[in-house]
Design a protein around this motif. Structure first.
Motif, mmCIF file in Angstrom:
data_model
loop_
_atom_site.group_PDB
_atom_site.id
_atom_site.type_symbol
_atom_site.label_atom_id
_atom_site.label_comp_id
_atom_site.label_asym_id
_atom_site.label_seq_id
_atom_site.Cartn_x
_atom_site.Cartn_y
_atom_site.Cartn_z
ATOM 1 N N UNK A 93 0.815 -1.211 0.000
ATOM 2 C CA UNK A 93 0.000 0.000 0.000
ATOM 3 C C UNK A 93 0.852 1.266 0.000
ATOM 4 N N UNK A 94 2.145 1.143 0.272
ATOM 5 C CA UNK A 94 3.015 2.322 0.282
ATOM 6 C C UNK A 94 3.108 2.975 -1.093
ATOM 7 N N UNK A 95 2.867 2.213 -2.166
ATOM 8 C CA UNK A 95 2.982 2.790 -3.506
ATOM 9 C C UNK A 95 1.898 3.835 -3.755
ATOM 10 N N UNK A 96 0.812 3.774 -2.975
ATOM 11 C CA UNK A 96 -0.283 4.727 -3.174
ATOM 12 C C UNK A 96 0.191 6.150 -2.909
ATOM 13 N N UNK A 97 1.116 6.306 -1.983
ATOM 14 C CA UNK A 97 1.598 7.630 -1.612
ATOM 15 C C UNK A 97 2.879 8.025 -2.350
ATOM 16 N N UNK A 98 3.362 7.170 -3.244
ATOM 17 C CA UNK A 98 4.589 7.473 -3.986
ATOM 18 C C UNK A 98 4.271 8.155 -5.307
ATOM 19 N N UNK A 99 5.103 9.119 -5.738
ATOM 20 C CA UNK A 99 4.972 9.651 -7.096
ATOM 21 C C UNK A 99 5.231 8.530 -8.106
ATOM 22 N N UNK A 100 4.424 8.453 -9.141
ATOM 23 C CA UNK A 100 4.599 7.380 -10.115
ATOM 24 C C UNK A 100 5.953 7.462 -10.815
ATOM 25 N N UNK A 101 6.573 8.634 -10.821
ATOM 26 C CA UNK A 101 7.883 8.778 -11.456
ATOM 27 C C UNK A 101 8.960 7.992 -10.729
ATOM 28 N N UNK A 102 8.707 7.627 -9.472
ATOM 29 C CA UNK A 102 9.694 6.872 -8.699
ATOM 30 C C UNK A 102 9.531 5.370 -8.875
ATOM 31 N N UNK A 103 8.501 4.951 -9.602
ATOM 32 C CA UNK A 103 8.239 3.521 -9.780
ATOM 33 C C UNK A 103 8.942 3.002 -11.027
ATOM 34 N N UNK A 104 9.271 1.736 -11.002
ATOM 35 C CA UNK A 104 9.807 1.111 -12.209
ATOM 36 C C UNK A 104 8.679 0.932 -13.215
ATOM 37 N N UNK A 105 9.052 0.589 -14.449
ATOM 38 C CA UNK A 105 8.031 0.385 -15.464
ATOM 39 C C UNK A 105 7.069 -0.716 -15.092
ATOM 40 N N UNK A 106 7.605 -1.801 -14.511
ATOM 41 C CA UNK A 106 6.749 -2.910 -14.104
ATOM 42 C C UNK A 106 5.824 -2.537 -12.958
ATOM 43 N N UNK A 107 6.367 -1.770 -11.991
ATOM 44 C CA UNK A 107 5.540 -1.342 -10.859
ATOM 45 C C UNK A 107 4.430 -0.396 -11.306
ATOM 46 N N UNK A 108 4.765 0.512 -12.224
ATOM 47 C CA UNK A 108 3.748 1.439 -12.736
ATOM 48 C C UNK A 108 2.665 0.687 -13.489
ATOM 49 N N UNK A 109 3.079 -0.328 -14.261
ATOM 50 C CA UNK A 109 2.102 -1.121 -15.006
ATOM 51 C C UNK A 109 1.190 -1.893 -14.057
ATOM 52 N N UNK A 110 1.764 -2.430 -12.984
ATOM 53 C CA UNK A 110 0.945 -3.143 -12.000
ATOM 54 C C UNK A 110 -0.025 -2.194 -11.303
ATOM 55 N N UNK A 111 0.436 -0.959 -11.052
ATOM 56 C CA UNK A 111 -0.444 0.008 -10.403
ATOM 57 C C UNK A 111 -1.627 0.358 -11.319
ATOM 58 N N UNK A 112 -1.334 0.493 -12.618
ATOM 59 C CA UNK A 112 -2.425 0.719 -13.568
ATOM 60 C C UNK A 112 -3.364 -0.489 -13.611
ATOM 61 N N UNK A 113 -2.795 -1.678 -13.516
ATOM 62 C CA UNK A 113 -3.617 -2.882 -13.473
ATOM 63 C C UNK A 113 -4.521 -2.885 -12.255
ATOM 64 N N UNK A 114 -3.966 -2.410 -11.133
ATOM 65 C CA UNK A 114 -4.787 -2.325 -9.917
ATOM 66 C C UNK A 114 -5.988 -1.407 -10.150
ATOM 67 N N UNK A 115 -5.773 -0.293 -10.858
ATOM 68 C CA UNK A 115 -6.877 0.603 -11.167
ATOM 69 C C UNK A 115 -7.965 -0.091 -11.967
#
Length: 337
Positions: A21-43
């Motif tokens: 759940x910590x990724x919710x408070x992180x700027x997406x620019x700090x995420x890797x490509x895979x993490x950003x894609x997973x976050x979009x998948x969560x949406x």
């Protein structure tokens, strides 16, 4: 849309796709490509929309993320419209295809799944080519016949004028013969005018890629000892033990530093005569016409190929009896195959 109980469902969905759940408070620019894609998948997984529009949803997802996305799409009760060049994903999810014709600027629908679409499209293409071939042969035969008869008529009339024949009956016969030939040519022209025109099937562009070959240099292409992957403190893996002993033609790499690697998105490094190609998700932004062309080019490559890809059909195409599969997960490297 599911906003009322979003907070209650958020933690479970993030855990299911391997994020905290910590990724919710992180700027997406700090995420890797895979993490950003997973976050979009969560949406996507969290929404309860009646219609989902997914544009290249598989880009940057790992195999686990792909499996979860496919399961979600298959179980979704509403409509899903997908724009994707991931052939395996299309095979497993779609129940109908809309083909956009860039030449005619039209849209055509095909019922059934992806493989059914490929079969129907191939059949339609074959019929179109056969119809055009029949039309072209008939057209050319009529044109040739008209031209030949017209030439005979002209030659006959000219010969009759030059012959100096005094017998009026013979002259009359020669003139009538020429006129009959001219009539036959005119009739052939009319048949040609009434012939239903069949357009030649459109030939789309092709990615013509030729890879220059180089001589074999050694059995070991690269070896890493105590290597660390660091993303500026955001994400790092533990040191990786010796890896990369590959039995194939190979070179010694480029010795590029961080500054050298700061290139614009979409830039490509092409080196003539290299015997080691490193491809990072090479099919992500290629269309369906270009991917098979890339696969064909790589099929003739005799050097070493290091591929990072989640395109399952692409991996199937480049797999050989000398292929080794390496998996990086949670800071550990495992090898199989």
């Amino acid at each position: 849309m599911g906003a009322a109980d979003l907070d209650a469902r958020l933690g479970g969905v993030l855990a299911d796709i391997g994020l905290t759940e910590s990724v919710v408070d992180q700027p997406t620019s700090t995420l890797s490509g895979g993490e950003a894609a997973r976050l979009e998948l969560a949406g996507v997984l969290l929404t309860r929309a009646d219609v989902l529009l997914l544009d290249e949803p598989t880009n940057d997802l790992d195999f686990d993320g792909l499996a979860r996305l496919e399961a979600f799409v298959a179980a979704h009760r509403g409509a899903v419209v997908v724009v994707s060049h991931d052939r395996a994903f299309l095979e497993r999810t779609v129940t109908g295809v809309i083909e956009l014709d860039e030449h005619e600027r039209t849209a055509r629908t095909f019922a059934g799944g992806w493989l059914a679409y490929l079969d129907e499209r191939a059949t339609a293409r074959r019929h179109a080519e056969e119809a055009y071939a029949t039309f072209a042969a008939t057209r050319d035969e009529l044109k040739g016949r008209s031209q030949r008869v017209r030439e005979w008529s002209t030659q006959g009339a000219s010969k009759a004028k030059r012959s100096g024949e005094t017998d009026k009956f013979i002259r009359h016969h020669d003139v009538q013969t020429s006129e009959k030939l001219a009539g036959k040519a005119a009739r052939a022209d009319k048949v040609l005018e009434r012939l239903d025109v069949v357009d030649k099937p459109f030939e789309g562009w092709e990615l013509r890629l030729e890879l220059a070959q180089a001589e074999r240099s050694g059995a070991v292409v690269a070896r890493l000892e105590g290597a660390v992957v660091d993303r500026g403190g955001v994400h790092a893996t533990d040191p990786v033990g010796a890896a990369g002993a590959v039995d194939s033609a190979g070179g010694a790499g480029f010795r590029l530093g961080p500054v050298d690697l700061e290139v614009r998105s979409g830039d490509r490094l092409v080196v003539s005569g290299a015997n080691w190609l490193v491809l990072d998700e090479p099919t992500n932004h290629l269309d369906l016409a270009a991917i098979p062309q890339l696969e064909s080019a790589l099929a003739t490559w005799s050097g070493t190929l290091l591929v990072v890809s989640h395109d399952r059909r692409f991996l199937d195409s480049v797999t050989t009896d000398r292929t080794r599969h390496v998996r990086l997960h949670a800071g550990a490297v495992t090898e199989s195959g």
